[in-house]
Design a protein around this motif. Structure first.
Motif, PDB file in Angstrom:
ATOM      1  N   ASP A   1      10.970  10.239  -5.640  1.00 18.73           N
ATOM      2  CA  ASP A   1      10.124   9.704  -6.558  1.00 18.73           C
ATOM      3  C   ASP A   1      10.891   8.514  -7.276  1.00 18.73           C
ATOM      4  OD1 ASP A   1       8.547   8.742  -8.537  1.00 18.73           O
ATOM      5  OD2 ASP A   1       8.232  10.643  -9.626  1.00 18.73           O
TER       6      ASP A   1
ATOM      7  N   THR B   1       3.588   4.150  -1.134  1.00 15.97           N
ATOM      8  CA  THR B   1       3.761   4.939  -2.371  1.00 15.97           C
ATOM      9  C   THR B   1       5.082   4.783  -2.753  1.00 15.97           C
ATOM     10  OG1 THR B   1       3.684   7.124  -3.587  1.00 15.97           O
ATOM     11  CG2 THR B   1       4.066   7.212  -1.099  1.00 15.97           C
TER      12      THR B   1
ATOM     13  N   ARG C   1       6.051   7.453  -5.181  1.00 10.78           N
ATOM     14  CA  ARG C   1       6.134   8.351  -6.148  1.00 10.78           C
ATOM     15  C   ARG C   1       6.224   9.475  -5.214  1.00 10.78           C
ATOM     16  NH1 ARG C   1       4.146   8.129 -11.168  1.00 10.78           N
ATOM     17  NH2 ARG C   1       5.509   9.951 -11.350  1.00 10.78           N
ATOM     18  N   ASN C   2       5.901   9.596  -3.882  1.00 12.04           N
ATOM     19  CA  ASN C   2       5.952  10.582  -3.098  1.00 12.04           C
ATOM     20  C   ASN C   2       6.397  10.546  -1.536  1.00 12.04           C
ATOM     21  OD1 ASN C   2       5.456  13.314  -2.401  1.00 12.04           O
ATOM     22  ND2 ASN C   2       3.273  12.838  -1.598  1.00 12.04           N
TER      23      ASN C   2
ATOM     24  N   PHE D   1      -0.032   5.106  -1.435  1.00 10.84           N
ATOM     25  CA  PHE D   1      -0.272   5.420  -2.834  1.00 10.84           C
ATOM     26  C   PHE D   1      -1.316   6.061  -3.052  1.00 10.84           C
ATOM     27  CE2 PHE D   1      -2.598   1.416  -2.999  1.00 10.84           C
ATOM     28  CZ  PHE D   1      -3.644   1.742  -3.705  1.00 10.84           C
ATOM     29  N   GLU D   2      -1.174   7.297  -3.982  1.00 12.75           N
ATOM     30  CA  GLU D   2      -1.963   8.130  -4.554  1.00 12.75           C
ATOM     31  C   GLU D   2      -3.285   7.362  -5.292  1.00 12.75           C
ATOM     32  OE1 GLU D   2      -0.527  11.754  -6.144  1.00 12.75           O
ATOM     33  OE2 GLU D   2       1.108  11.688  -4.482  1.00 12.75           O
TER      34      GLU D   2
ATOM     35  N   LYS E   1       0.533   9.906 -10.718  1.00 14.25           N
ATOM     36  CA  LYS E   1       0.200  11.265  -9.867  1.00 14.25           C
ATOM     37  C   LYS E   1      -0.739  11.843 -10.515  1.00 14.25           C
ATOM     38  CE  LYS E   1       5.228  11.934  -8.126  1.00 14.25           C
ATOM     39  NZ  LYS E   1       6.191  12.901  -8.191  1.00 14.25           N
TER      40      LYS E   1
ATOM     41  N   GLU F   1       1.930   3.304 -10.348  1.00 10.47           N
ATOM     42  CA  GLU F   1       1.456   4.413  -9.591  1.00 10.47           C
ATOM     43  C   GLU F   1       1.435   5.716 -10.083  1.00 10.47           C
ATOM     44  OE1 GLU F   1       2.234   6.563  -5.085  1.00 10.47           O
ATOM     45  OE2 GLU F   1       3.405   4.654  -5.830  1.00 10.47           O
TER      46      GLU F   1
ATOM     47  N   ARG G   1      -3.173   4.092  -8.739  1.00 11.20           N
ATOM     48  CA  ARG G   1      -2.743   3.014  -9.680  1.00 11.20           C
ATOM     49  C   ARG G   1      -3.515   2.625 -10.615  1.00 11.20           C
ATOM     50  NH1 ARG G   1      -0.510  -1.056  -4.758  1.00 11.20           N
ATOM     51  NH2 ARG G   1       1.260   0.202  -4.100  1.00 11.20           N
TER      52      ARG G   1
ATOM     53  N   GLU H   1       3.922   7.464   2.701  1.00  9.46           N
ATOM     54  CA  GLU H   1       2.442   7.502   2.828  1.00  9.46           C
ATOM     55  C   GLU H   1       1.726   6.398   1.877  1.00  9.46           C
ATOM     56  OE1 GLU H   1       1.779  11.460   1.669  1.00  9.46           O
ATOM     57  OE2 GLU H   1       2.112  12.140   3.710  1.00  9.46           O
TER      58      GLU H   1
ATOM     59  N   ASN I   1       0.892  -1.278   0.078  1.00 13.63           N
ATOM     60  CA  ASN I   1       0.038  -0.044   0.219  1.00 13.63           C
ATOM     61  C   ASN I   1       0.879   1.262   0.118  1.00 13.63           C
ATOM     62  OD1 ASN I   1      -2.356  -1.372   0.028  1.00 13.63           O
ATOM     63  ND2 ASN I   1      -2.465  -1.589   2.166  1.00 13.63           N
TER      64      ASN I   1
END
Length: 874
Positions: free
Chosen positions: A303, A286, A288-289, A330-331, A349, A347, A333, A328, A284
């Motif tokens: 990233d 992230t 990318r962030n 993931f935003e 953005k 994933e 997927r 955190e 779960n």
């Protein structure tokens, strides 16, 4: 410029010093073990001796007990097992038996060795494969970067680089200070928790929080009071500050990680190194962030895709003590399926386009349909399907939950026609405007000579995928007498060969030729042509009695073939047969009547000229060849002569094999002769060509008649069917008893045998001994006495033994004859004894003890008999 030796030593050893802090930061690899391996360890199964060995190895690697346990947890050891291991170690320490020495006693000049958990635990932990472990890679792009069963990427800092000038010193760092030039001095100091480095005879100097470059300036300023040559516009003394033992720092990794917690890492470590130590983001987390927080402030956002796609790892951003790495959830997927190079889950953005997503997926494969991409998107309460066209890739915004499917190009051709069969260039051709059958054949370089032009076919596919066959007269189309046919897409033109429409034909030759077998048929082929193709006639071939077996096209009942008698000239001249062969003819060449190869017999022993003799005629006898050998010598013992003859089971060399052996012998002699004539050179060349592979010669090692084979099988069958018959040994040669005295006194009589191929006549010297064998007291050989009988010689051997079977005693004479003892009315007549004879006394066999049952039966029978006799008398 002068560098002192201790400065050089420190520059070489700085790499080893840096390894101390990297022990915890670098996950330890092994080709055969992984994080999943150590997770299956059961500490209860370890003995105290194994725990002591584990601690000793860790101590040699420079690891404390806490570091060892932390390493094991980082490698996947469960918390309960780690606690058990801690308790076992503390228990050993209380008993004073751990044998662990303090690491503080180690010399400051010798940094700790880099520990490897796999080496430390080798032979102690019994690794077992977790049956629930999935060896398949994760479908989430980048998830295998930090956590993989056989991972090899560690993001380990480059220890071979010089000490970075931007490195920030802190408590625990060791520094080396070299003064060289006009003055030479060496210092080493460790920065204490208060941030000071205490220099001998100089005092404390505050260096914590300063970079290496700033620390060099501070030290130079402070030491210039003691070394005047360090200051001024033209200094003659110089200073160099290098990093020794690197300190460790505490990094807090929180959020969606596989192993969140506080980690002790090297001060050289980067965010990637810390993520790797914690196993990377969880399912779960992230990628990318990822946030790096220092003193409550966001310092950097990482990233991971930037590294995976662009190769930018940003490793220059070094961690500091008490930094926090926050991962955190993931935003969003999306899933990419189908014809892309990396079909995975990605994933994304906010604001990223499908063009960027396609870059993450590695782009299209070679067979991808790129004009339109299908996307399934979650929209409110349900899903919706949309199409993305090629010109919309850069403007279509991706959204979490999207599923993109990249299709494959259709497996069909828009402009293909095919031509197969008897043309020079078969294959696929482009359907151009106005393409006709005749033009397509021209594109295929025309039809071959064996093409069947009376009928060709076009397989045509309709719009509904049904097919029809169009038959055409290809000859008329090519000549222009019939209209040409326009072709359509997916037309398949087939032009048959005349040989495809009829059975393959051949001819055969059997019998006395060098290479009998099957040969291709040609028109106007004669018998002579076929014989030449078969390597010519053998010596035994009968050229006047050749027969052709010919198939009948319309056979009548009871008729199988037509026999055509022919004859050929030995030189294959045109005066021979003019018969033309037809398909499937079988030419049979028989042997000459009474043809045979030369027969050889051999005489050995007491003749005036022993050796090999050729048999002159079918009537030649033993006396004839003895006479040709010059007669017997004065020492010959005629009564002991023996004839050794081949049986019908002898593996006789075939005529072909004998001929081949003779030619091979000739070839070898010519080959090693250095002085060849032109004729010999040509003969040698012909021999190499005609003999060919010698292995083929070995295949025809011998030939046996059908009668001998049947007889051998009959004997074997009788032996197998009769349990009381001992196995019969089939002999290829056996001795024939002859009476040479009678033969020489009566030449041509019934005693004078006719010679056969391979006969061996063996004539011994005058014999003067007699040999005793078998069941006598002392088997021996004694001198022959013409007055002694069989009992005389038995007594010379100590007499008969207890188990001797006297009435079966027999004598084998020197010529192979056998005579046995005869009995009449209890009187034994023993055979006569001659020089060279052997006396055999058989045994009665072992005496079998009588069993109790047999004794009871015998006594009962006797008692019954006595009772019967008594009753009769009464």
């Amino acid at each position: 410029m002068h560098f002192p030796l201790h400065a050089v030593y420190r520059k070489v050893s700085v790499t080893l010093v840096l390894l101390i802090a990297l022990v915890l930061a670098v996950p330890f690899q092994s080709l055969s073990q992984s994080m999943a391996d150590i997770s299956s360890i059961n500490v209860d199964e370890l003995s105290d001796e194994q725990i002591r060995e584990l601690l000793n190895r860790a101590n040699e690697a420079g690891l404390t007990e806490d570091e060892l346990i932390q390493m094991a947890r980082l490698r996947g050891l469960s918390a309960p097992q780690a606690e058990k291991l801690q308790e076992r170690i503390e228990k050993l320490n209380l008993n004073g038996s751990s044998g662990r020495s303090s690491s503080s006693s180690a010399s400051k000049r010798e940094p700790r060795k880099q520990g490897d958990l796999n080496e430390i635990t080798q032979g102690i932990f019994k690794f077992q494969q977790d049956p629930t472990l999935k060896s398949e890679p994760s479908q989430i792009f980048g998830a295998d970067l930090f956590y993989n069963k056989n991972r090899r990427l560690t993001f380990e800092p480059n220890l071979n680089l010089a000490t970075p000038k931007t490195y920030i010193l802190g408590a625990g760092d060791m520094i080396y200070v070299d003064i060289y030039g006009q003055s030479e001095k060496y210092y080493e100091a460790t920065i204490n928790p208060d941030g000071f480095a205490i220099i001998d005879n100089v005092g404390p100097i505050s260096l914590s929080g300063k970079s290496i470059e700033e620390a060099t300036g501070i030290l130079k300023s402070r030491l210039s009071r003691y070394y005047q040559g360090l200051s001024g516009s033209n200094p003659n003394t110089f200073i160099q500050v290098t990093l020794g033992n690197v300190r460790t720092i505490k990094i807090n990794l929180v959020g969606e990680l596989r192993l969140p917690g506080t980690f002790t890492l090297s001060a050289f470590s980067s965010v990637f190194n810390a993520l790797y130590a914690a196993g990377g983001p969880s399912e779960n987390g992230t990628m990318r962030n990822i946030k790096l927080i220092r003193n409550g402030k966001l310092v950097q956002t990482i990233d991971i895709y930037d590294f995976l796609i662009n190769g930018n790892a940003n490793l220059n951003q070094q961690l500091q003590d008490q930094d926090v790495i926050l991962v955190e959830p993931f935003e969003g997927r999306v899933t990419v399926e189908g014809e892309v190079k990396r079909p995975k889950i990605y994933e994304v953005k906010n604001g990223e386009s499908f063009g960027q997503l396609l870059k993450y997926a590695g782009g299209f494969t070679d067979e991808a349909f790129q004009d339109r991409i299908n996307v399934t998107r979650v929209s409110g309460k349900e899903r919706a399907v949309s199409d993305i066209f090629k010109d919309q890739f850069s403007i279509f915004t991706v959204k979490g939950g999207d599923v993109y499917k990249v299709g494959k190009v259709l497996n069909r051709y828009s402009n293909r026609v095919q031509i197969k069969g008897a043309v020079f260039r078969e294959g696929n051709y482009a359907l151009t405007d106005g393409l006709t059958l005749k033009k397509l054949i021209e594109n295929a370089d025309g039809v071959r000579g064996e093409a069947y032009l009376e009928r060709a076919s076009i397989l045509r596919t309709s719009a509904d995928l049904s097919t029809e066959v169009i038959s055409v007269n290809l000859r008329e189309i090519l000549e222009g007498s019939s209209p040409d046919i326009p072709l359509q897409r997916e037309d398949v033109i087939r032009i048959s060969s005349i040989y495809d429409l009829k059975e393959e034909v051949y001819v055969q030759i059997t019998g006395e030729v060098s290479k009998p077998g099957t040969y291709p048929f040609s028109k106007q082929m004669t018998v002579e042509d076929l014989i030449i193709m078969a390597g010519g006639l053998r010596e035994a071939a009968n050229t006047k009695d050749i027969e052709i077996s010919r198939r009948i096209s319309e056979p009548e009942a009871g008729t199988f073939s037509v026999l055509v008698p022919v004859s050929v000239e030995i030189d294959f001249s045109q005066n021979g047969s003019t018969e033309i062969l037809e398909p499937f003819d079988n030419v049979i060449i028989r042997r000459k009547p009474n043809f045979t190869l030369e027969k050889m017999v051999f005489i050995e022993g007491q003749v005036n000229s022993p050796g090999a003799f050729a048999v002159q005629s079918a009537k030649e006898r033993v006396s004839d060849v003895i006479k040709r050998a010059g007669g017997l010598t004065a020492f010959a013992y005629a009564k002991g002569a023996t004839l050794i003859r081949r049986t019908e089971y002898y593996n006789t060399e075939s005529e072909q094999l004998r001929r081949q052996k003779n030619l091979i012998d000739l070839q070898e002699k010519l080959q090693y002769d250095p002085n060849h004539t032109e004729a010999q050179e040509m003969l040698l060349e012909r021999l190499f060509k005609s003999l060919g592979n010698k292995d083929e010669v070995a295949k025809s090692a011998g030939e046996s008649t059908a009668a001998s084979e049947v007889k051998k099988e009959t004997i074997s069958g009788i032996v197998e069917s009769k349990a009381d018959i001992s196995p019969i040994k089939i002999k290829e040669m056996e001795a024939v008893a002859i009476d040479l005295e009678k033969i020489l006194n009566n030449p041509g009589s019934e005693f004078d045998l006719i010679l056969e191929e391979g006969d061996i006549i063996s004539i011994p010297r005058q014999l003067q001994t007699v040999r005793m064998r078998g069941d006598v007291v002392y088997p021996t050989t004694v001198r022959y006495d013409n007055l002694g009988g069989l009992k005389y010689y038995i007594n010379r051997a100590g007499g008969f033994d207890n188990r001797a079977n006297r009435k079966r005693t027999y004598v084998v004479y020197a010529n192979g004859e056998v005579a046995r003892t005869k009995s009449f009315l209890g009187i034994r007549a023993y055979p006569r004894i001659e020089p060279g004879a052997e006396i055999f006394v058989p045994t009665k066999g072992p005496r079998m003890p009588m069993r109790p049952g047999e004794i009871v039966g015998l006594t009962t029978g006797l008692a019954t008999l006595v009772l019967i006799v008594t009753q009769i008398n009464n």
